[in-house]
Enzyme design. Sequence first.
Site, PDB file in Angstrom:
ATOM      1  N   HIS A   1     -16.342  23.160 -26.562  1.00  0.00           N
ATOM      2  CA  HIS A   1     -17.543  23.163 -27.400  1.00  0.00           C
ATOM      3  C   HIS A   1     -18.787  22.853 -26.584  1.00  0.00           C
ATOM      4  CE1 HIS A   1     -16.605  18.894 -27.091  1.00  0.00           C
ATOM      5  NE2 HIS A   1     -17.837  18.624 -27.460  1.00  0.00           N
TER       6      HIS A   1
ATOM      7  N   ASP B   1     -22.414  20.593 -27.518  1.00  0.00           N
ATOM      8  CA  ASP B   1     -22.644  19.550 -28.512  1.00  0.00           C
ATOM      9  C   ASP B   1     -23.569  20.002 -29.653  1.00  0.00           C
ATOM     10  OD1 ASP B   1     -20.889  17.726 -27.473  1.00  0.00           O
ATOM     11  OD2 ASP B   1     -22.366  16.812 -26.134  1.00  0.00           O
TER      12      ASP B   1
ATOM     13  N   HIS C   1     -17.741  21.982 -22.809  1.00  0.00           N
ATOM     14  CA  HIS C   1     -16.852  20.920 -22.346  1.00  0.00           C
ATOM     15  C   HIS C   1     -15.713  20.696 -23.335  1.00  0.00           C
ATOM     16  CE1 HIS C   1     -19.959  18.948 -24.761  1.00  0.00           C
ATOM     17  NE2 HIS C   1     -19.101  17.968 -25.002  1.00  0.00           N
TER      18      HIS C   1
ATOM     19  N   ARG D   1     -22.277   7.084 -25.483  1.00  0.00           N
ATOM     20  CA  ARG D   1     -22.858   8.415 -25.396  1.00  0.00           C
ATOM     21  C   ARG D   1     -24.281   8.410 -25.923  1.00  0.00           C
ATOM     22  NH1 ARG D   1     -22.971  12.723 -29.204  1.00  0.00           N
ATOM     23  NH2 ARG D   1     -22.270  14.706 -28.364  1.00  0.00           N
TER      24      ARG D   1
HETATM   25  C1  OGA Z   1     -18.959  14.235 -26.146  1.00  0.00           C
HETATM   26  C2  OGA Z   1     -17.621  14.728 -25.780  1.00  0.00           C
HETATM   27  C3  OGA Z   1     -15.797  14.396 -24.248  1.00  0.00           C
HETATM   28  C4  OGA Z   1     -14.900  13.293 -23.838  1.00  0.00           C
HETATM   29  O1  OGA Z   1     -19.229  13.040 -25.917  1.00  0.00           O
HETATM   30  O2  OGA Z   1     -19.763  15.036 -26.632  1.00  0.00           O
HETATM   31  O3  OGA Z   1     -17.276  15.832 -26.109  1.00  0.00           O
HETATM   32  O4  OGA Z   1     -14.054  13.576 -22.949  1.00  0.00           O
HETATM   33  N1  OGA Z   1     -16.874  13.908 -25.024  1.00  0.00           N
HETATM   34  O5  OGA Z   1     -14.983  12.193 -24.384  1.00  0.00           O
HETATM   35 MN    MN Z   2     -19.019  16.965 -26.878  1.00  0.00          MN
END
Ligand code: OGA
Ligand code: MN
Length: 306
Positions: free
Chosen positions: A120, A122, A282, A297
């Site tokens: 995806h 974000d 990612h 985050r």
């Molecule tokens: C995010 C995500 C990936 C992870 O924080 O947007 O997709 O590995 N994280 O935690």
């Molecule tokens: Mn993400």
Amino acid sequence: MGPIILNIHPTGHFDNHVKEYQHIIVIPLSAAMGAEIKDVQVSALTDESFAEISDALYRHKMVYFRDQHISHTDQENLTRRFGEFGLDAYTEGVKGHPDIQSVLKEADARTHMIFGGSWHTDSPFLERPPAITILRAVETPPFGGDTMWANSALAYNFLSKKMKDVLSGLKVHMSAENVLSEVQKHAQERDPGKLGSMDIKVNVNSMVEGNFHPIVRTHPVTGEKALYVEESYSMGIEGMSEYEAAPLLNFLREHITQPAFTCRLRWQKDTLVLWDNRICLHHAFNDHDGYRREMYRTTVLGEVPQ
Ligand code: OGA
Ligand code: MN
């Protein structure tokens, strides 16, 4: 889906070499993308080193730093250097820090679905999706819990001129419909309102309605073009039936996420990662049952995709 034959040869498109910088040391991660930045603490950046870090981020799509000893406030300050905080569609932030979201899976959590657990970008269902995401590891499992990224600008460059012409002008419908229905389906089994160990608060209507964005995005700083299509939120193409759009979206998803275009990071405590959601996808992994994974985050508000 059957195998797809792709024509990925080293034709000169792979170009993850480093530029020469004055204030940071940069080491490429894979041939496709990613780089480690060494010799800096992000809590104490000069304007010159910050400028080089953003340049490296746009070039390598994701950059990471090891051994960053930072607080929530340091992470907020770093985020604000790039712009305003992005909207978070999923959580309300941690106590006293509304713009910091915890991304957490407890050791004893047994969950079908985790935050970010498929390819995806974000929150693309927003009108102005986050440009950059910054994720910091506080506790990591001894194995597993890696993250992968795929370079969607590199993937665009490998398309034929004809395919680029076909895509130009198309708009993708980005909606959280599938993701939210999965969350709901599995929430009923155990903990309603939770995704893994995370409390989820969403505005279902606006996330499902979503937005239409260009299927080929142009990066506002570098002018680079990248595919804006993925597994989690790309539901259709404006003006096409589902029947027509699905094969094209599937081809693009498979194309972008093929191994040659990816990199993979093994986290450690105090690893900090920045990625640019406009030019890469990612993927998180739900493969560390029995071990806690705790991350924090922030996101930087992006522009309306062009
Ligand atoms: C995010 C995500 C990936 C992870 O924080 O947007 O997709 O590995 N994280 O935690
Ligand atoms: Mn993400």
